[in-house]
Write a protein that holds these residues in place. Structure first.
Motif, PDB file in Angstrom:
ATOM      1  N   GLU A   4       0.746  -1.318  -0.017  1.00  0.00           N
ATOM      2  CA  GLU A   4       0.025  -0.097  -0.008  1.00  0.00           C
ATOM      3  C   GLU A   4       0.782   1.209  -0.152  1.00  0.00           C
ATOM      4  O   GLU A   4       0.543   2.303  -0.671  1.00  0.00           O
ATOM      5  N   ASN A   5       2.029   1.194   0.795  1.00  0.00           N
ATOM      6  CA  ASN A   5       2.790   2.480   0.953  1.00  0.00           C
ATOM      7  C   ASN A   5       4.224   2.494  -0.030  1.00  0.00           C
ATOM      8  O   ASN A   5       4.582   3.490  -0.260  1.00  0.00           O
ATOM      9  N   PHE A   6       4.585   1.095  -0.402  1.00  0.00           N
ATOM     10  CA  PHE A   6       5.656   1.191  -1.338  1.00  0.00           C
ATOM     11  C   PHE A   6       5.487   0.215  -2.273  1.00  0.00           C
ATOM     12  O   PHE A   6       6.348  -0.792  -2.456  1.00  0.00           O
ATOM     13  N   ASN A   7       4.576   0.406  -3.301  1.00  0.00           N
ATOM     14  CA  ASN A   7       4.313  -0.387  -4.214  1.00  0.00           C
ATOM     15  C   ASN A   7       5.431  -0.690  -5.585  1.00  0.00           C
ATOM     16  O   ASN A   7       5.293  -1.592  -6.061  1.00  0.00           O
ATOM     17  N   ASP A   8       6.331   0.112  -5.427  1.00  0.00           N
ATOM     18  CA  ASP A   8       7.403   0.032  -6.406  1.00  0.00           C
ATOM     19  C   ASP A   8       8.644  -0.668  -5.980  1.00  0.00           C
ATOM     20  O   ASP A   8       9.680  -0.489  -6.567  1.00  0.00           O
ATOM     21  N   ILE A  42       8.383 -10.678  -4.950  1.00  0.00           N
ATOM     22  CA  ILE A  42       7.094  -9.922  -5.413  1.00  0.00           C
ATOM     23  C   ILE A  42       7.446  -8.369  -5.685  1.00  0.00           C
ATOM     24  O   ILE A  42       8.291  -8.030  -4.759  1.00  0.00           O
ATOM     25  N   GLY A  43       7.052  -7.868  -6.938  1.00  0.00           N
ATOM     26  CA  GLY A  43       7.332  -6.457  -6.969  1.00  0.00           C
ATOM     27  C   GLY A  43       8.275  -6.352  -8.393  1.00  0.00           C
ATOM     28  O   GLY A  43       8.643  -7.035  -9.148  1.00  0.00           O
ATOM     29  N   ASP A  44       8.836  -4.982  -8.103  1.00  0.00           N
ATOM     30  CA  ASP A  44       9.712  -4.434  -9.308  1.00  0.00           C
ATOM     31  C   ASP A  44      10.914  -4.822  -8.892  1.00  0.00           C
ATOM     32  O   ASP A  44      11.979  -4.451  -7.896  1.00  0.00           O
ATOM     33  N   SER A  45      11.625  -5.758  -9.629  1.00  0.00           N
ATOM     34  CA  SER A  45      12.807  -6.508  -9.370  1.00  0.00           C
ATOM     35  C   SER A  45      14.125  -5.327  -9.649  1.00  0.00           C
ATOM     36  O   SER A  45      15.208  -5.616  -9.294  1.00  0.00           O
ATOM     37  N   SER A  46      13.749  -4.246 -10.446  1.00  0.00           N
ATOM     38  CA  SER A  46      14.767  -3.136 -10.854  1.00  0.00           C
ATOM     39  C   SER A  46      14.871  -2.081  -9.583  1.00  0.00           C
ATOM     40  O   SER A  46      15.695  -0.972  -9.683  1.00  0.00           O
ATOM     41  N   SER A  47      13.996  -2.213  -8.612  1.00  0.00           N
ATOM     42  CA  SER A  47      13.910  -1.102  -7.417  1.00  0.00           C
ATOM     43  C   SER A  47      15.120  -1.262  -6.770  1.00  0.00           C
ATOM     44  O   SER A  47      15.959  -2.264  -6.395  1.00  0.00           O
ATOM     45  N   ASP A  48      15.436  -0.051  -6.298  1.00  0.00           N
ATOM     46  CA  ASP A  48      16.623   0.234  -5.320  1.00  0.00           C
ATOM     47  C   ASP A  48      16.387  -0.284  -3.883  1.00  0.00           C
ATOM     48  O   ASP A  48      17.299  -0.219  -3.061  1.00  0.00           O
ATOM     49  N   TYR A  49      14.732  -0.747  -3.816  1.00  0.00           N
ATOM     50  CA  TYR A  49      14.539  -0.946  -2.356  1.00  0.00           C
ATOM     51  C   TYR A  49      13.965  -2.296  -2.210  1.00  0.00           C
ATOM     52  O   TYR A  49      13.293  -2.764  -3.180  1.00  0.00           O
ATOM     53  N   ARG A  50      14.740  -3.154  -1.333  1.00  0.00           N
ATOM     54  CA  ARG A  50      14.028  -4.460  -0.952  1.00  0.00           C
ATOM     55  C   ARG A  50      13.680  -4.915   0.488  1.00  0.00           C
ATOM     56  O   ARG A  50      14.445  -4.456   1.339  1.00  0.00           O
ATOM     57  N   TRP A  51      12.513  -5.515   0.646  1.00  0.00           N
ATOM     58  CA  TRP A  51      11.923  -5.952   1.784  1.00  0.00           C
ATOM     59  C   TRP A  51      12.190  -7.396   2.028  1.00  0.00           C
ATOM     60  O   TRP A  51      11.940  -7.974   0.908  1.00  0.00           O
ATOM     61  N   SER A  52      12.500  -7.646   3.174  1.00  0.00           N
ATOM     62  CA  SER A  52      12.555  -9.268   3.420  1.00  0.00           C
ATOM     63  C   SER A  52      11.564  -9.367   4.567  1.00  0.00           C
ATOM     64  O   SER A  52      11.760  -8.976   5.564  1.00  0.00           O
ATOM     65  N   ILE A  53      10.522 -10.144   4.327  1.00  0.00           N
ATOM     66  CA  ILE A  53       9.396 -10.274   5.448  1.00  0.00           C
ATOM     67  C   ILE A  53       9.459 -11.755   5.579  1.00  0.00           C
ATOM     68  O   ILE A  53       9.364 -12.806   5.048  1.00  0.00           O
ATOM     69  N   ASP A  54       9.738 -12.122   7.013  1.00  0.00           N
ATOM     70  CA  ASP A  54       9.957 -13.230   7.851  1.00  0.00           C
ATOM     71  C   ASP A  54       9.217 -13.378   9.079  1.00  0.00           C
ATOM     72  O   ASP A  54       9.979 -13.225   9.938  1.00  0.00           O
ATOM     73  N   PRO A  55       8.025 -13.552   9.208  1.00  0.00           N
ATOM     74  CA  PRO A  55       7.405 -13.231  10.532  1.00  0.00           C
ATOM     75  C   PRO A  55       7.700 -14.580  11.227  1.00  0.00           C
ATOM     76  O   PRO A  55       7.776 -15.818  10.647  1.00  0.00           O
ATOM     77  N   LEU A  56       7.729 -14.530  12.545  1.00  0.00           N
ATOM     78  CA  LEU A  56       8.262 -15.727  13.229  1.00  0.00           C
ATOM     79  C   LEU A  56       6.837 -15.957  14.226  1.00  0.00           C
ATOM     80  O   LEU A  56       6.364 -14.916  14.658  1.00  0.00           O
ATOM     81  N   GLY A  57       6.723 -17.331  14.420  1.00  0.00           N
ATOM     82  CA  GLY A  57       5.648 -17.674  15.268  1.00  0.00           C
ATOM     83  C   GLY A  57       6.003 -17.664  16.594  1.00  0.00           C
ATOM     84  O   GLY A  57       5.218 -18.004  17.750  1.00  0.00           O
ATOM     85  N   GLY A  58       7.376 -17.628  17.132  1.00  0.00           N
ATOM     86  CA  GLY A  58       7.694 -17.777  18.463  1.00  0.00           C
ATOM     87  C   GLY A  58       9.203 -17.209  18.697  1.00  0.00           C
ATOM     88  O   GLY A  58       9.611 -16.279  17.910  1.00  0.00           O
TER      89      GLY A  58
END
Length: 78
Positions: free
Chosen positions: A18-22, A33-49
């Motif tokens: 919603e906030n960083f769709n590029d 997921i998303g724009d592979s040419s972007s200078d910005y990369r997020w790593s999402i790894d939620p932990l259950g414990g």
């Protein structure tokens, strides 16, 4: 992935999209997921414990300064 992890991953992905769709997003279970040419990369790894490394409990940094924060990345092929 447990249901809590999946719900967390979905909620985090929604906010980022919603906030960083590029930006490029890497999810532990969902892949890239998303724009592979972007200078910005997020790593999402939620932990259950708690999180461990080599049998030792680990935790997030207590610093509030990005320049003093540890950073680790790994983007492999497959």
């Amino acid at each position: 992935m447990g249901s809590t992890d999946k719900m967390s991953e979905t909620a985090i992905l929604g906010v980022v999209n919603e906030n960083f769709n590029d930006h490029l997003i890497f999810m532990e279970e969902g892949g890239l997921i998303g724009d592979s040419s972007s200078d910005y990369r997020w790593s999402i790894d939620p932990l259950g414990g708690e999180a461990f490394c080599n049998g030792q409990k680990i935790h997030v940094s207590q610093t509030d300064q990005v320049v003093r924060s540890p950073l680790a990345t790994r983007f492999g092929n497959g």
